[in-house]
Write a protein that holds these residues in place. Structure first.
Motif, mmCIF file in Angstrom:
data_model
loop_
_atom_site.group_PDB
_atom_site.id
_atom_site.type_symbol
_atom_site.label_atom_id
_atom_site.label_comp_id
_atom_site.label_asym_id
_atom_site.label_seq_id
_atom_site.Cartn_x
_atom_site.Cartn_y
_atom_site.Cartn_z
ATOM 1 N N ALA A 1 1.021 -1.337 -0.130
ATOM 2 C CA ALA A 1 -0.046 0.060 0.116
ATOM 3 C C ALA A 1 0.807 1.084 0.154
ATOM 4 O O ALA A 1 0.698 2.190 -0.526
ATOM 5 C CB ALA A 1 -1.119 0.029 1.242
ATOM 6 N N GLN B 1 -7.464 3.878 -2.882
ATOM 7 C CA GLN B 1 -8.409 2.881 -3.537
ATOM 8 C C GLN B 1 -7.562 1.697 -4.245
ATOM 9 O O GLN B 1 -8.042 0.486 -4.383
ATOM 10 C CB GLN B 1 -9.410 3.503 -4.359
ATOM 11 N N HIS C 1 -6.024 -1.085 -2.427
ATOM 12 C CA HIS C 1 -6.783 -2.092 -1.519
ATOM 13 C C HIS C 1 -6.690 -3.220 -2.781
ATOM 14 O O HIS C 1 -6.696 -4.281 -2.436
ATOM 15 C CB HIS C 1 -8.130 -1.609 -1.674
ATOM 16 N N GLY D 1 -3.970 -7.727 5.122
ATOM 17 C CA GLY D 1 -4.589 -6.240 4.923
ATOM 18 C C GLY D 1 -3.740 -5.101 5.543
ATOM 19 O O GLY D 1 -2.836 -5.668 6.307
ATOM 20 N N GLN E 1 -13.380 -1.362 8.024
ATOM 21 C CA GLN E 1 -12.947 -1.697 6.935
ATOM 22 C C GLN E 1 -11.377 -1.594 6.559
ATOM 23 O O GLN E 1 -10.871 -0.656 7.594
ATOM 24 C CB GLN E 1 -13.710 -0.626 5.565
ATOM 25 N N LEU F 1 -7.779 -1.675 3.696
ATOM 26 C CA LEU F 1 -7.211 -2.214 2.481
ATOM 27 C C LEU F 1 -6.896 -3.742 2.311
ATOM 28 O O LEU F 1 -6.172 -4.181 3.287
ATOM 29 C CB LEU F 1 -5.957 -1.484 2.108
ATOM 30 N N ASP G 1 -14.649 -2.809 -2.754
ATOM 31 C CA ASP G 1 -13.951 -1.441 -2.778
ATOM 32 C C ASP G 1 -14.082 -0.873 -1.625
ATOM 33 O O ASP G 1 -14.444 -1.479 -0.454
ATOM 34 C CB ASP G 1 -14.746 -0.587 -3.772
ATOM 35 N N VAL G 2 -13.145 0.259 -1.256
ATOM 36 C CA VAL G 2 -13.104 0.736 0.142
ATOM 37 C C VAL G 2 -13.396 2.274 -0.131
ATOM 38 O O VAL G 2 -13.339 2.745 -1.156
ATOM 39 C CB VAL G 2 -11.802 0.743 0.631
#
Length: 277
Positions: free
Chosen positions: A57, A76, A79, A96, A162, A164, A171-172
């Motif tokens: 990320a 986004q 993710h 994540g 939520q 990533l 989606d986030v």
């Protein structure tokens, strides 16, 4: 402890520590003052999981911002990049990360985040949280189920709504705030390892000591470790440049009055367009 002091027009400090309870560090930070960009990511998914996700990320966000993309889309895309990496065997399934990103352009800042990594604004006298945790506990606070004062002590404080790389989300939703970065202000980014061990009032107390950015970061991390170090701890601190505008009471009044006038004009335009009945 890993740290790095970068002195430029925007002075900053950054550091991370594994803490006491964890065997490895799943946090990650990137400090790119030439881009006006700072990232803190808090990985999850166990050894070889969280640290992979947080690095994916962080690196993708830096790469995309360097290419000129606006702030939200790279977050986004990170993710999907983590999900894709897990499918290709680069890190385990289920890995994540949460993330908070600071981008400074001219004399304005933008902060984008997913999860419970935080950003705070220090104005020299008081500390204000800019982000709002994407967590179950914050949801309970928002719904009035528990008072905000008890949030950091709640038994479910690690439940994230939520993140990533979460396979539960196609989606986030990336939240973002922006404003002018005024003279004398500082923005602090951190993983939740900091606010698990220090209250906002204690964080403000260290900022009020007016030490340089790296010394402040080191003090915050060292004290968090001393207070229990239950999680990895990462802190980034960025100060407004010497050429940043001064905040004035008159200037704030004019800005608020202008916003009210624009609102009134918009409402009046809508009223006369539709008519009173």
């Amino acid at each position: 402890m890993i740290h790095g002091l970068i002195m430029s027009q925007l002075a900053c400090g950054a550091g991370t520590d594994v803490g006491i309870k964890r065997s490895h560090n799943e946090d990650c930070f990137r400090s790119e003052p030439s881009l006006g960009l700072w990232v803190v990511a808090d990985g999850m998914g166990g050894h070889q999981g969280g640290e992979v996700a947080s690095a994916i990320a962080s690196d993708l966000i830096v790469e995309r911002i360097k290419a000129g993309e606006p702030l939200v889309k790279p977050v986004q895309d990170a993710h999907h990049a983590i999900l894709q990496a897990a499918q290709e065997g680069v890190g385990p399934s289920g890995m994540g990360t949460t993330v908070v990103v600071l981008k400074i352009t001219g004399h304005r800042y933008e902060v984008a985040w997913v999860g419970d990594c935080r950003a705070y604004l220090w104005n020299g006298k008081s500390l204000r949280q800019l982000t709002r945790d994407h967590s179950y506990v914050q949801y309970l606070v928002d719904q009035g189920v528990i008072p905000a004062e008890s949030a950091d002590l709640h038994s479910h404080q690690n439940f994230i709504m939520q993140a990533l790389g979460s396979s539960e989300n196609n989606d986030v939703s990336v939240d973002m705030v922006s404003d002018v970065f005024y003279q004398g202000q500082q923005i602090l980014l951190c993983s939740d390892g900091l606010n698990k061990e220090l209250t906002d009032a204690e964080i403000a107390g260290f900022l009020a000591l007016r030490k340089n950015e790296q010394e402040t970061v080191d003090l915050l991390i060292q004290t968090s470790v001393k207070n229990g170090g239950r999680d990895n701890i990462t802190v980034v601190l960025v100060s407004a440049g010497n050429d940043a505008p001064f905040r004035s009471i008159i200037g704030d009044y004019i800005l608020r009055a202008s916003a009210r006038i624009r609102g009134w004009l918009a409402a009046a335009s809508h009223f006369f367009k539709k008519g009173p009945f």
